[in-house]
Write an enzyme that holds these catalytic residues in place. Structure first.
Site, PDB file in Angstrom:
ATOM      1  N   GLU A 299       9.746   2.574  10.618  1.00 49.29           N
ATOM      2  CA  GLU A 299      10.826   3.520  10.325  1.00 49.29           C
ATOM      3  C   GLU A 299      10.181   4.898  10.258  1.00 49.29           C
ATOM      4  O   GLU A 299       9.331   5.135   9.402  1.00 49.29           O
ATOM      5  CB  GLU A 299      11.452   3.136   8.971  1.00 49.29           C
ATOM      6  CG  GLU A 299      12.690   3.907   8.654  1.00 49.29           C
ATOM      7  CD  GLU A 299      13.704   3.782   9.765  1.00 49.29           C
ATOM      8  OE1 GLU A 299      14.110   4.825  10.281  1.00 49.29           O
ATOM      9  OE2 GLU A 299      14.032   2.640  10.148  1.00 49.29           O
TER      10      GLU A 299
ATOM     11  N   LYS B  81       0.887  -1.173   0.000  1.00 47.93           N
ATOM     12  CA  LYS B  81       0.000   0.000   0.000  1.00 47.93           C
ATOM     13  C   LYS B  81       0.931   1.232   0.000  1.00 47.93           C
ATOM     14  O   LYS B  81       1.502   1.602   1.021  1.00 47.93           O
ATOM     15  CB  LYS B  81      -0.895  -0.012   1.250  1.00 47.93           C
ATOM     16  CG  LYS B  81      -1.927   1.102   1.247  1.00 47.93           C
ATOM     17  CD  LYS B  81      -1.346   2.329   1.924  1.00 47.93           C
ATOM     18  CE  LYS B  81      -2.246   3.514   1.999  1.00 47.93           C
ATOM     19  NZ  LYS B  81      -2.003   4.520   0.981  1.00 47.93           N
TER      20      LYS B  81
ATOM     21  N   GLU C  85      10.137  17.230  13.595  1.00 45.11           N
ATOM     22  CA  GLU C  85      10.513  16.951  12.209  1.00 45.11           C
ATOM     23  C   GLU C  85       9.713  17.863  11.283  1.00 45.11           C
ATOM     24  O   GLU C  85       8.483  17.857  11.309  1.00 45.11           O
ATOM     25  CB  GLU C  85      10.226  15.482  11.865  1.00 45.11           C
ATOM     26  CG  GLU C  85      10.697  15.130  10.468  1.00 45.11           C
ATOM     27  CD  GLU C  85      10.551  13.652  10.131  1.00 45.11           C
ATOM     28  OE1 GLU C  85       9.437  13.118  10.291  1.00 45.11           O
ATOM     29  OE2 GLU C  85      11.537  13.050   9.694  1.00 45.11           O
TER      30      GLU C  85
ATOM     31  N   GLN D  16       2.218  19.697   2.662  1.00 40.79           N
ATOM     32  CA  GLN D  16       3.606  19.695   3.137  1.00 40.79           C
ATOM     33  C   GLN D  16       4.191  21.100   3.083  1.00 40.79           C
ATOM     34  O   GLN D  16       4.895  21.527   3.991  1.00 40.79           O
ATOM     35  CB  GLN D  16       4.431  18.718   2.288  1.00 40.79           C
ATOM     36  CG  GLN D  16       5.781  18.355   2.879  1.00 40.79           C
ATOM     37  CD  GLN D  16       5.683  17.638   4.221  1.00 40.79           C
ATOM     38  OE1 GLN D  16       4.814  16.805   4.417  1.00 40.79           O
ATOM     39  NE2 GLN D  16       6.541  17.995   5.148  1.00 40.79           N
TER      40      GLN D  16
ATOM     41  N   CYS E 161      14.011  11.274   5.859  1.00 38.61           N
ATOM     42  CA  CYS E 161      14.065  11.067   7.310  1.00 38.61           C
ATOM     43  C   CYS E 161      15.482  11.224   7.817  1.00 38.61           C
ATOM     44  O   CYS E 161      15.702  11.458   9.000  1.00 38.61           O
ATOM     45  CB  CYS E 161      13.489   9.713   7.693  1.00 38.61           C
ATOM     46  SG  CYS E 161      14.312   8.344   6.911  1.00 38.61           S
TER      47      CYS E 161
ATOM     48  N   VAL F 185       1.567   8.104  12.823  1.00 38.27           N
ATOM     49  CA  VAL F 185       0.916   6.973  12.148  1.00 38.27           C
ATOM     50  C   VAL F 185       1.680   5.680  12.454  1.00 38.27           C
ATOM     51  O   VAL F 185       1.075   4.631  12.690  1.00 38.27           O
ATOM     52  CB  VAL F 185       0.811   7.219  10.615  1.00 38.27           C
ATOM     53  CG1 VAL F 185       0.307   5.972   9.904  1.00 38.27           C
ATOM     54  CG2 VAL F 185      -0.097   8.399  10.326  1.00 38.27           C
ATOM     55  N   GLY F 186       2.997   5.772  12.499  1.00 40.68           N
ATOM     56  CA  GLY F 186       3.810   4.586  12.794  1.00 40.68           C
ATOM     57  C   GLY F 186       3.419   3.962  14.125  1.00 40.68           C
ATOM     58  O   GLY F 186       3.238   2.744  14.223  1.00 40.68           O
TER      59      GLY F 186
ATOM     60  N   GLY G  25       7.123   6.172   7.568  1.00 40.99           N
ATOM     61  CA  GLY G  25       6.287   7.373   7.472  1.00 40.99           C
ATOM     62  C   GLY G  25       6.410   8.188   8.744  1.00 40.99           C
ATOM     63  O   GLY G  25       7.444   8.165   9.417  1.00 40.99           O
TER      64      GLY G  25
HETATM   65  N1  LIG Z   1      10.334   8.687   7.856  1.00 43.99           N
HETATM   66  C1  LIG Z   1      10.074   9.063   6.626  1.00 43.99           C
HETATM   67  O1  LIG Z   1      10.777   8.712   5.717  1.00 43.99           O
HETATM   68  C2  LIG Z   1       8.865   9.874   6.358  1.00 43.99           C
HETATM   69  C3  LIG Z   1       8.362  10.738   7.303  1.00 43.99           C
HETATM   70  N2  LIG Z   1       7.284  11.475   7.002  1.00 43.99           N
HETATM   71  C4  LIG Z   1       6.812  12.435   8.023  1.00 43.99           C
HETATM   72  O2  LIG Z   1       5.416  12.396   8.064  1.00 43.99           O
HETATM   73  C5  LIG Z   1       4.849  13.670   7.816  1.00 43.99           C
HETATM   74  C6  LIG Z   1       3.526  13.516   7.095  1.00 43.99           C
HETATM   75  O3  LIG Z   1       3.691  12.790   5.884  1.00 43.99           O
HETATM   76  P1  LIG Z   1       2.570  11.761   5.442  1.00 43.99           P
HETATM   77  O4  LIG Z   1       2.718  11.362   4.058  1.00 43.99           O
HETATM   78  O5  LIG Z   1       1.248  12.330   5.832  1.00 43.99           O
HETATM   79  O6  LIG Z   1       2.968  10.494   6.362  1.00 43.99           O
HETATM   80  P2  LIG Z   1       2.051   9.340   6.855  1.00 43.99           P
HETATM   81  O7  LIG Z   1       2.707   8.697   8.004  1.00 43.99           O
HETATM   82  O8  LIG Z   1       0.661   9.820   6.998  1.00 43.99           O
HETATM   83  O9  LIG Z   1       2.035   8.342   5.595  1.00 43.99           O
HETATM   84  C7  LIG Z   1       2.905   7.246   5.417  1.00 43.99           C
HETATM   85  C8  LIG Z   1       2.133   6.057   4.874  1.00 43.99           C
HETATM   86  O10 LIG Z   1       1.174   5.630   5.842  1.00 43.99           O
HETATM   87  C9  LIG Z   1      -0.148   5.628   5.278  1.00 43.99           C
HETATM   88  N3  LIG Z   1      -1.111   5.920   6.326  1.00 43.99           N
HETATM   89  C10 LIG Z   1      -1.699   7.097   6.642  1.00 43.99           C
HETATM   90  N4  LIG Z   1      -2.553   6.943   7.676  1.00 43.99           N
HETATM   91  C11 LIG Z   1      -2.503   5.641   8.036  1.00 43.99           C
HETATM   92  C12 LIG Z   1      -3.132   4.853   9.055  1.00 43.99           C
HETATM   93  N5  LIG Z   1      -4.016   5.377   9.901  1.00 43.99           N
HETATM   94  N6  LIG Z   1      -2.817   3.543   9.141  1.00 43.99           N
HETATM   95  C13 LIG Z   1      -1.916   2.985   8.305  1.00 43.99           C
HETATM   96  N7  LIG Z   1      -1.304   3.678   7.312  1.00 43.99           N
HETATM   97  C14 LIG Z   1      -1.578   4.987   7.185  1.00 43.99           C
HETATM   98  C15 LIG Z   1      -0.067   6.654   4.182  1.00 43.99           C
HETATM   99  O11 LIG Z   1      -1.114   6.514   3.244  1.00 43.99           O
HETATM  100  P3  LIG Z   1      -1.738   7.810   2.503  1.00 43.99           P
HETATM  101  O12 LIG Z   1      -0.633   8.411   1.730  1.00 43.99           O
HETATM  102  O13 LIG Z   1      -2.799   7.246   1.654  1.00 43.99           O
HETATM  103  O14 LIG Z   1      -2.231   8.713   3.593  1.00 43.99           O
HETATM  104  C16 LIG Z   1       1.303   6.361   3.620  1.00 43.99           C
HETATM  105  O15 LIG Z   1       1.256   5.220   2.802  1.00 43.99           O
HETATM  106  C17 LIG Z   1       5.922  14.389   7.034  1.00 43.99           C
HETATM  107  O16 LIG Z   1       5.802  15.761   7.176  1.00 43.99           O
HETATM  108  C18 LIG Z   1       7.164  13.851   7.685  1.00 43.99           C
HETATM  109  O17 LIG Z   1       7.433  14.560   8.855  1.00 43.99           O
HETATM  110  C19 LIG Z   1       6.633  11.364   5.808  1.00 43.99           C
HETATM  111  C20 LIG Z   1       7.083  10.527   4.840  1.00 43.99           C
HETATM  112  C21 LIG Z   1       8.270   9.737   5.043  1.00 43.99           C
HETATM  113  O1  LIG Z   2      19.031   8.919   3.261  1.00 48.07           O
HETATM  114  C1  LIG Z   2      18.519   8.071   2.540  1.00 48.07           C
HETATM  115  O2  LIG Z   2      18.969   7.798   1.427  1.00 48.07           O
HETATM  116  C2  LIG Z   2      17.309   7.285   3.021  1.00 48.07           C
HETATM  117  C3  LIG Z   2      16.302   8.175   3.610  1.00 48.07           C
HETATM  118  C4  LIG Z   2      15.067   7.476   4.006  1.00 48.07           C
HETATM  119  O3  LIG Z   2      15.028   6.304   4.195  1.00 48.07           O
HETATM  120  C5  LIG Z   2      13.833   8.232   4.181  1.00 48.07           C
HETATM  121  O4  LIG Z   2      13.853   9.454   4.078  1.00 48.07           O
HETATM  122  O5  LIG Z   2      12.798   7.604   4.415  1.00 48.07           O
END
Ligand SMILES: NC(=O)C1=CN([C@@H]2O[C@H](COP(=O)(O)OP(=O)(O)OC[C@H]3O[C@@H](n4cnc5c(N)ncnc54)[C@H](OP(=O)(O)O)[C@@H]3O)[C@@H](O)[C@H]2O)C=CC1
Ligand SMILES: O=C(O)CCC(=O)C(=O)O
Length: 485
Positions: free
Chosen positions: A252, A177, A387, A333, A286, A234-235, A230
Site C-alpha cells: 500500500e 516492524k 506525493e 519530512q 496516503c 521502498v514498497g 509506506g
Molecule cells: N502510503 C502511506 O501511507 C505512506 C507513504 N509515505 C511516503 O513515503 C515518504 C517517506 O516516508 P518514510 O517513512 O521514509 O517511508 P518508508 O517507505 O521509508 O517507510 C515505511 C516503512 O518501511 C520501512 N523501511 C524503510 N526502508 C526499508 C527497506 N529497505 N526495506 C523494508 N522496509 C523498509 C520503514 O522503516 P524505518 O522507519 O525504520 O525507516 C517503515 O517501517 C513520505 O514522504 C510519503 O510520501 C510514508 C508513510 C506512509
Molecule cells: O484515509 C485514511 O483514513 C487512511 C489513510 C491511510 O491508509 C494512509 O495514509 O496510509
C-alpha cells in the site's frame, strides 16, 4: 540522555533487548528536544529469533478454532479501549497529529479488532457443484504461515492493527516492524496484545532500521507473506525481494489524490472537504487531497472561499486543544515539504497562501509549516505529480468534466478521488471513468471504513485490497477440495 523510557522488542512472549545493545530515539516533532521514548536498534540475529518464534507458534495457533482466536482479539480490543487516552497521547507526542485525531484513530483500532474477532465465526469457503454426481466439492482456506508486517508512522495504531488483526484471525503468526518514527506508539499497541495473553510467539514486535529489519523480513525465507504500507520506492523494493524468493506480498503506497469541483457543486461543502481531506494530519495521509481540480466557472469563488478558511486554521502542538493542525512528523519530512514548495514556485506555480516554516516562539522548537495553496498549477508540474505528504494544495483550473477527469487521471497513482457535483449523470461518469480504488462523491478523499475494501489502482497498491472481507484474500490461500464417496 533524558528520562524517557526505553522499550524492548517483544519476541516469543517476552520483552527482550536487542543483541547490539544500541537504542534509537523517537522525538516529539512539536518539541524536537523532547525524547518520547527509545527503541531497540535490532540486528539480523534478533530478527531471526522473532521469525523462528513466529514459525514455531504458528503450528499450534492455526489449529485453534476461529472463535478461539477471535476471543484473543476481543480481549486486545477491550484493553486498547481502556488505554485510549494514554495511547493517543503517546501518538500525538510521537508523530504530531492532534489529540482528537489520535483518539479517533485509537477508537478505529478498537473497532477493527472487534470486526476481525467476529470474522473468526464467519464462512471461509464455498460449496461448488461438481460434474461428478458422487462427489462433493468445496473450498477452504489455509493461513500463509508467518506474516511480516512493515508499517509507516502516519497511522501508527490503525495500520499495524488492520494488518495484524486479519493476519491473526485467519491463523497466521506475526512479526511487526513499525516505522522507527512511530516505534513507541507501536510498542503501546503491542503491550495490549501482550496483556491479552496470546500464546508465546504468535505476536512479535521488533524495531530497528528499515534497511536491516524491514529488508530482512522481505528477504527471510521463513516469512511467508509481507504486508507493507509506506513510500512507493521502498514498497517496490520489498515486493521484488519477496517475489524473488516466492513469497506473497501486499503493498500500500502513495497517492496524489484529486478532488474535482464541478460548476454545480455546493462550494462550501467542497471547500470544507478539501481542507479536511488535504490538511488534516498535516497532509500526511496516503488518501490526502493534493490536487484540487476546479471548473473555470466557479474557480475564482472557490479559491477565495478556500483561502479565507485556510487562513483561519491554527497550527500548533497537537496536544493543545485549540490546535487544528500539528507539525510535520520529522525534520526530514518538513524539509521535503519545504523543498516541494520551492519547486512549485520555480516551476511557475503561484503560491497564493502560506508555505512558510513557522518558527515564532515555541513553534521554533518543532517542525511546523503553514498550509500552502498554489494557484495556476499545470498538471505536468512536480507538485501536481509527486506525493508530497504535507499540507500543500495545488489548484488546477479546467473547462468541463471531461477535462477534469483527464487531469485527475494524469498521474501514476490511483488511490482515492472525489468529486463535488449535484448532477447524477456527472456522478455516474466520474464513477465509470476515474482511475481510483476509492471513489468518493460529495465527500473528502481521506477516511476509510474498516468493513470496506481499501486499496488503489496503478502504482498506489499491488493491485490488492486490505480491510473488510477483502483481507482474507491476502492472508490465506484457497484449497479446492474434491471428495469422492
Ligand atoms: N502510503 C502511506 O501511507 C505512506 C507513504 N509515505 C511516503 O513515503 C515518504 C517517506 O516516508 P518514510 O517513512 O521514509 O517511508 P518508508 O517507505 O521509508 O517507510 C515505511 C516503512 O518501511 C520501512 N523501511 C524503510 N526502508 C526499508 C527497506 N529497505 N526495506 C523494508 N522496509 C523498509 C520503514 O522503516 P524505518 O522507519 O525504520 O525507516 C517503515 O517501517 C513520505 O514522504 C510519503 O510520501 C510514508 C508513510 C506512509
Ligand atoms: O484515509 C485514511 O483514513 C487512511 C489513510 C491511510 O491508509 C494512509 O495514509 O496510509
Amino acid at each position: 540522555m533524558s528520562e524517557a523510557v526505553t522499550f524492548s522488542n517483544y519476541i516469543n512472549g517476552e520483552w527482550v533487548q536487542g543483541a547490539s545493545g544500541e537504542v534509537g530515539e523517537s522525538v516529539n516533532p512539536a518539541r524536537a528536544k523532547e525524547v518520547v521514548g527509545r527503541f531497540q536498534k535490532s540486528t539480523a540475529e534478533d530478527l531471526n529469533q522473532a521469525v523462528q518464534s513466529a514459525a514455531t507458534a504458528q503450528k499450534k495457533w492455526r489449529k485453534l478454532t476461529g472463535a478461539a482466536r477471535g476471543a484473543y482479539l476481543y480481549k486486545v480490543a477491550d484493553i486498547l479501549e481502556a488505554r485510549t487516552d494514554e495511547v493517543a497521547e503517546v501518538m500525538t507526542k510521537e508523530m504530531g497529529k492532534t489529540l482528537p485525531e489520535a483518539k479517533g484513530e485509537t477508537a478505529r483500532g478498537v473497532a477493527i479488532l472487534r470486526y476481525y474477532a467476529g470474522e473468526g465465526m464467519r464462512k471461509v469457503g464455498d460449496v461448488i457443484p461438481s460434474t461428478d454426481a458422487e462427489a462433493f466439492m468445496f473450498t477452504t482456506r489455509k493461513a500463509l504461515g508467518v506474516v511480516g508486517v512493515i508499517t509507516p508512522w502516519n497511522f501508527p495504531v490503525a495500520i499495524p492493527i488492520w494488518k495484524m488483526a486479519p493476519a491473526l484471525i485467519y491463523g497466521n503468526t506475526v512479526v511487526l516492524k513499525p516505522a522507527s518514527e512511530a516505534s513507541i506508539t507501536a510498542a503501546k499497541v503491542v503491550e495490549c496484545f501482550a496483556e491479552a495473553g496470546f500464546p508465546e510467539g504468535v505476536v512479535n514486535y521488533i524495531t530497528g532500521s528499515g534497511s536491516i529489519i524491514g529488508q530482512g523480513l522481505a528477504d527471510h525465507e521463513q516469512v511467508d507473506g509481507v504486508t507493507f504500507t509506506g513510500s512507493d520506492g521502498v514498497g517496490q523494493q520489498v515486493g521484488q525481494a519477496v517475489l524473488a524468493r516466492g513469497g506473497k506480498y501486499q503493498l500500500e503506497m502513495g497517492g496524489k489524490n484529486p478532488v474535482i469541483v464541478a460548476d454545480d457543486a455546493d462550494l462550501d461543502l467542497a471547500v470544507d472537504a478539501t481542507i479536511s481531506g488535504g490538511l488534516k494530519s498535516t497532509g500526511q495521509k496516503c488518501t490526502a487531497t493534493s490536487r484540487v481540480i476546479v471548473d473555470q466557472a466557479v474557480y475564482e469563488t472557490f479559491k477565495e472561499k478556500l483561502v479565507a478558511k485556510v487562513s483561519e486554521l491554527k497550527v500548533g502542538d497537537g496536544l493543545d486543544s485549540d490546535t487544528w493542525m500539528g507539525p510535520s512528523v520529522s525534520k526530514g519530512q518538513l524539509d521535503t515539504v519545504l523543498s516541494y514548495i520551492e519547486k512549485g514556485k520555480e516551476e511557475g506555480a503561484n503560491l497564493l497562501f502560506g508555505g512558510r516554516r513557522l518558527e515564532d516562539g515555541e513553534l521554533g522548537d518543532g517542525y511546523y509549516v503553514e498550509p500552502a495553496i498554489f494557484d495556476g498549477v499545470d498538471t505536468k508540474m512536480s507538485i501536481a505529480q509527486e506525493e508530497i505528504f504535507g499540507p500543500v494544495l495545488a489548484l488546477i483550473k479546467v473547462d468541463g468534466l471531461e477535462q477534469a477527469i483527464e487531469v485527475a487521471n494524469d498521474t501514476k497513482f490511483g488511490l482515492s478521488a472525489s468529486i463535488f457535483t449535484t448532477n447524477i449523470a456527472r456522478m455516474m461518469t466520474f464513477i465509470e471513468d476515474i482511475d481510483a480504488g476509492l471513489v468518493r462523491i460529495n465527500a473528502e478523499s481521506a477516511g476509510v471504513e474498516l468493513q470496506a475494501p481499501f486499496g488503489g489502482m496503478k502504482q498506489s497498491s499491488s493491485h490488492s485490497r486490505e480491510q473488510g472481507t477483502a483481507a482474507i484474500e491476502f492472508f490465506t490461500e484457497v484449497k479446492t477440495v474434491f471428495i469422492k464417496g
